[in-house]
Design a protein around this motif. Structure first.
Motif, PDB file in Angstrom:
ATOM      1  N   LEU A 146       0.840  -1.196   0.000  1.00 39.05           N
ATOM      2  CA  LEU A 146       0.000   0.000   0.000  1.00 39.05           C
ATOM      3  C   LEU A 146       0.875   1.246   0.000  1.00 39.05           C
ATOM      4  CD1 LEU A 146      -2.480  -0.982   2.901  1.00 39.05           C
ATOM      5  CD2 LEU A 146      -2.597  -1.678   0.509  1.00 39.05           C
ATOM      6  N   LEU A 147       0.621   2.163  -0.928  1.00 42.20           N
ATOM      7  CA  LEU A 147       1.224   3.495  -0.884  1.00 42.20           C
ATOM      8  C   LEU A 147       0.169   4.425  -0.297  1.00 42.20           C
ATOM      9  CD1 LEU A 147       3.570   2.443  -2.631  1.00 42.20           C
ATOM     10  CD2 LEU A 147       3.330   4.467  -4.077  1.00 42.20           C
ATOM     11  N   VAL A 148       0.462   4.966   0.865  1.00 39.23           N
ATOM     12  CA  VAL A 148      -0.556   5.723   1.594  1.00 39.23           C
ATOM     13  C   VAL A 148      -0.161   7.197   1.659  1.00 39.23           C
ATOM     14  CG1 VAL A 148      -1.698   6.018   3.829  1.00 39.23           C
ATOM     15  CG2 VAL A 148      -1.216   3.716   2.971  1.00 39.23           C
ATOM     16  N   GLY A 149      -1.022   8.030   1.146  1.00 41.08           N
ATOM     17  CA  GLY A 149      -0.792   9.476   1.202  1.00 41.08           C
ATOM     18  C   GLY A 149      -1.085  10.015   2.601  1.00 41.08           C
ATOM     19  N   TRP A 150      -0.139  10.790   3.093  1.00 43.99           N
ATOM     20  CA  TRP A 150      -0.251  11.282   4.477  1.00 43.99           C
ATOM     21  C   TRP A 150      -0.844  12.680   4.458  1.00 43.99           C
ATOM     22  CZ3 TRP A 150       4.352  10.497   8.383  1.00 43.99           C
ATOM     23  CH2 TRP A 150       3.866  10.694   9.698  1.00 43.99           C
ATOM     24  N   ARG A 151      -2.159  12.746   4.290  1.00 49.59           N
ATOM     25  CA  ARG A 151      -2.807  14.061   4.313  1.00 49.59           C
ATOM     26  C   ARG A 151      -2.587  14.709   5.671  1.00 49.59           C
ATOM     27  NH1 ARG A 151      -9.202  14.875   3.798  1.00 49.59           N
ATOM     28  NH2 ARG A 151      -9.040  15.452   5.989  1.00 49.59           N
ATOM     29  N   GLY A 152      -2.227  15.961   5.666  1.00 44.42           N
ATOM     30  CA  GLY A 152      -2.007  16.700   6.899  1.00 44.42           C
ATOM     31  C   GLY A 152      -0.556  16.813   7.299  1.00 44.42           C
ATOM     32  N   TYR A 153       0.300  15.962   6.725  1.00 40.46           N
ATOM     33  CA  TYR A 153       1.712  15.967   7.135  1.00 40.46           C
ATOM     34  C   TYR A 153       2.426  17.274   6.772  1.00 40.46           C
ATOM     35  CZ  TYR A 153       6.583  14.501   7.633  1.00 40.46           C
ATOM     36  OH  TYR A 153       7.909  14.430   7.985  1.00 40.46           O
ATOM     37  N   PRO A 154       2.313  17.749   5.522  1.00 42.11           N
ATOM     38  CA  PRO A 154       3.034  18.989   5.192  1.00 42.11           C
ATOM     39  C   PRO A 154       2.575  20.160   6.062  1.00 42.11           C
ATOM     40  CG  PRO A 154       2.347  17.868   3.192  1.00 42.11           C
ATOM     41  CD  PRO A 154       1.652  17.177   4.330  1.00 42.11           C
ATOM     42  N   GLY A 155       1.289  20.266   6.283  1.00 38.01           N
ATOM     43  CA  GLY A 155       0.789  21.363   7.113  1.00 38.01           C
ATOM     44  C   GLY A 155       1.291  21.260   8.543  1.00 38.01           C
ATOM     45  N   ALA A 156       1.300  20.045   9.060  1.00 38.98           N
ATOM     46  CA  ALA A 156       1.769  19.855  10.433  1.00 38.98           C
ATOM     47  C   ALA A 156       3.254  20.204  10.556  1.00 38.98           C
ATOM     48  CB  ALA A 156       1.516  18.412  10.864  1.00 38.98           C
TER      49      ALA A 156
ATOM     50  N   ALA B 137       4.816  22.318   8.733  1.00 39.75           N
ATOM     51  CA  ALA B 137       4.962  23.765   8.553  1.00 39.75           C
ATOM     52  C   ALA B 137       4.374  24.554   9.712  1.00 39.75           C
ATOM     53  CB  ALA B 137       4.291  24.180   7.237  1.00 39.75           C
ATOM     54  N   GLY B 138       3.741  23.865  10.634  1.00 40.22           N
ATOM     55  CA  GLY B 138       3.145  24.537  11.774  1.00 40.22           C
ATOM     56  C   GLY B 138       1.831  25.228  11.479  1.00 40.22           C
ATOM     57  N   THR B 139       1.200  24.812  10.361  1.00 42.02           N
ATOM     58  CA  THR B 139      -0.077  25.409   9.983  1.00 42.02           C
ATOM     59  C   THR B 139      -1.172  24.958  10.948  1.00 42.02           C
ATOM     60  OG1 THR B 139       0.613  25.315   7.680  1.00 42.02           O
ATOM     61  CG2 THR B 139      -1.739  25.662   8.104  1.00 42.02           C
ATOM     62  N   MET B 140      -1.985  25.912  11.363  1.00 39.93           N
ATOM     63  CA  MET B 140      -3.099  25.581  12.249  1.00 39.93           C
ATOM     64  C   MET B 140      -4.413  25.842  11.514  1.00 39.93           C
ATOM     65  SD  MET B 140      -1.653  24.438  14.946  1.00 39.93           S
ATOM     66  CE  MET B 140      -2.942  24.431  16.179  1.00 39.93           C
ATOM     67  N   PRO B 141      -5.470  25.088  11.751  1.00 43.05           N
ATOM     68  CA  PRO B 141      -5.492  23.929  12.635  1.00 43.05           C
ATOM     69  C   PRO B 141      -4.837  22.713  11.969  1.00 43.05           C
ATOM     70  CG  PRO B 141      -7.613  24.159  11.578  1.00 43.05           C
ATOM     71  CD  PRO B 141      -6.794  25.343  11.129  1.00 43.05           C
ATOM     72  N   VAL B 142      -4.393  21.772  12.785  1.00 46.22           N
ATOM     73  CA  VAL B 142      -3.814  20.543  12.270  1.00 46.22           C
ATOM     74  C   VAL B 142      -4.927  19.671  11.680  1.00 46.22           C
ATOM     75  CG1 VAL B 142      -2.612  18.411  12.916  1.00 46.22           C
ATOM     76  CG2 VAL B 142      -1.910  20.609  13.911  1.00 46.22           C
TER      77      VAL B 142
END
Lengths: 180, 167
Positions: free
Chosen positions: B96-106, B108-113
């Protein structure tokens, strides 16, 4: 109906799930029988689709219930999209979750209309055993995919569930296909 | 980080002998999905939901093909019963190749997580599935590594991609 299918069946893979896994062994014992029980709720025909795509020379028959179909309605769209001619899905329509005590399903859902609307071209409803017997030779030989709705009732008590090893079921089927 | 090259990733997938890809594209995988569609020797199937896709891939494998499944972490969460029933339980070695949605934002410190971010690796560990991270071309070797683990253990294995794929 199952006895008629077992009598006509030759080298087709037959995938069963839920109630059919209890009834099919009463009429068939074949290396290409595959019990899908507990492999994933609602996904027997998705598995059958993958198998049919992988083995285009081999007819794949899926016996599933209407309760299972309602758990994965999108699978109709995928079946219509990729449409392997060697796939035959027989929908045993009893309007209930029979294995869990017969709890009722949505009474107005039109499974023929749903399948046609999903893009499956060869959709039929067969109302009785006599017609099923007449149509079965065609369904086993004519290019599909076919999605056949079979209204059924069952007054007999169900046999107990046989808990067999999942990995061994897979090895057995692959052996039957000449892959092990 | 910009993610991995879609073209180089496809070359790895081809070298490993994958015959089919079952893929529901997400924002991060769209370039990889397109590159796979443009690859004549690989069949691409797009089911409507991820649980359906895992069952389809299991059928392909049982029938003698070598499928790869590409799905977002949200899809992995949806597909739990299919993963259990069509992968782990019956010992079907799906990669399985699983895309990690939310990882780049997290990162980068983008809120909300994004709520999909924190549960991804804990969920994979809960399933007791081996996994590696793919963040750039430097990590492309993990695809082959995890494919070998899947085949060696007869169980699913996972590659998590954090930044998607460039054209």
């Amino acid at each position: 109906m199952l006895r008629l299918l077992a009598a006509r069946r030759t080298d087709e893979v037959v995938i069963t799930t839920m109630t059919a896994t209890l009834q099919w062994p009463l009429v068939s014992s074949h290396p290409l029988d595959f019990d899908f029980l507990a492999f994933g709720m609602g996904h027997a025909s998705d598995f059958g689709l993958g198998l049919a795509l992988a083995r285009p020379e081999r007819k794949v028959i899926v016996l599933k219930g209407d309760g299972g179909l309602l758990m994965s309605l999108g699978s109709l769209v995928t079946m219509g999209r990729y449409a392997p001619p060697n796939l035959l899905v027989l929908l045993l329509e009893n309007r209930s979750y029979e294995m869990t005590g017969g709890q009722p399903l949505a009474p107005k859902a039109d499974f023929v209309a749903l399948a046609r609307g999903a893009g499956i071209d060869k959709v039929e409803q067969i109302e009785d055993v006599t017609t099923f017997e007449e149509e079965l030779p065609r369904l086993l030989t004519e290019p599909g995919p076919h999605f056949i709705v079979l209204p059924v009732t069952n007054s007999e008590p169900l046999p107990p569930v046989a808990h067999t090893d999942h990995a061994e079921r897979v090895v057995s089927l692959r052996r039957g296909l000449g892959l092990e | 980080m910009n993610g991995a090259s879609a073209a180089r990733t496809v070359a790895v997938i081809e070298d490993l002998g994958f015959t089919d890809v079952v893929s529901i594209p997400d924002g991060e995988s769209r370039h990889l999905h397109q590159a796979l569609l443009d690859t004549p020797d690989i069949e691409v199937y797009s089911p409507t939901r991820e649980g359906e896709g895992i069952a389809l891939a299991a059928g392909l494998w049982v029938g003698g093909r070598k499928p790869l499944v590409i799905l977002q972490n949200t899809g992995l969460m949806e597909a739990g019963d299919a993963l259990r029933g069509c992968g782990i339980g019956p010992s079907i070695p799906l990669l399985l190749l699983v895309g990690w949605r939310g990882y780049p934002g997290a990162m980068a410190g983008t809120m909300p997580v994004d709520s999909a971010y924190p549960y991804t690796e804990p969920l994979i560990r809960a399933w007791e599935l081996p996994h590696r991270r793919l963040m750039s071309d430097d990590d492309l070797g993990v695809i082959g590594e995890m494919a070998a683990v899947a085949e060696g253990t007869s169980k699913p294995a996972v590659v998590v991609y954090g930044y998607g794929f460039t054209p």
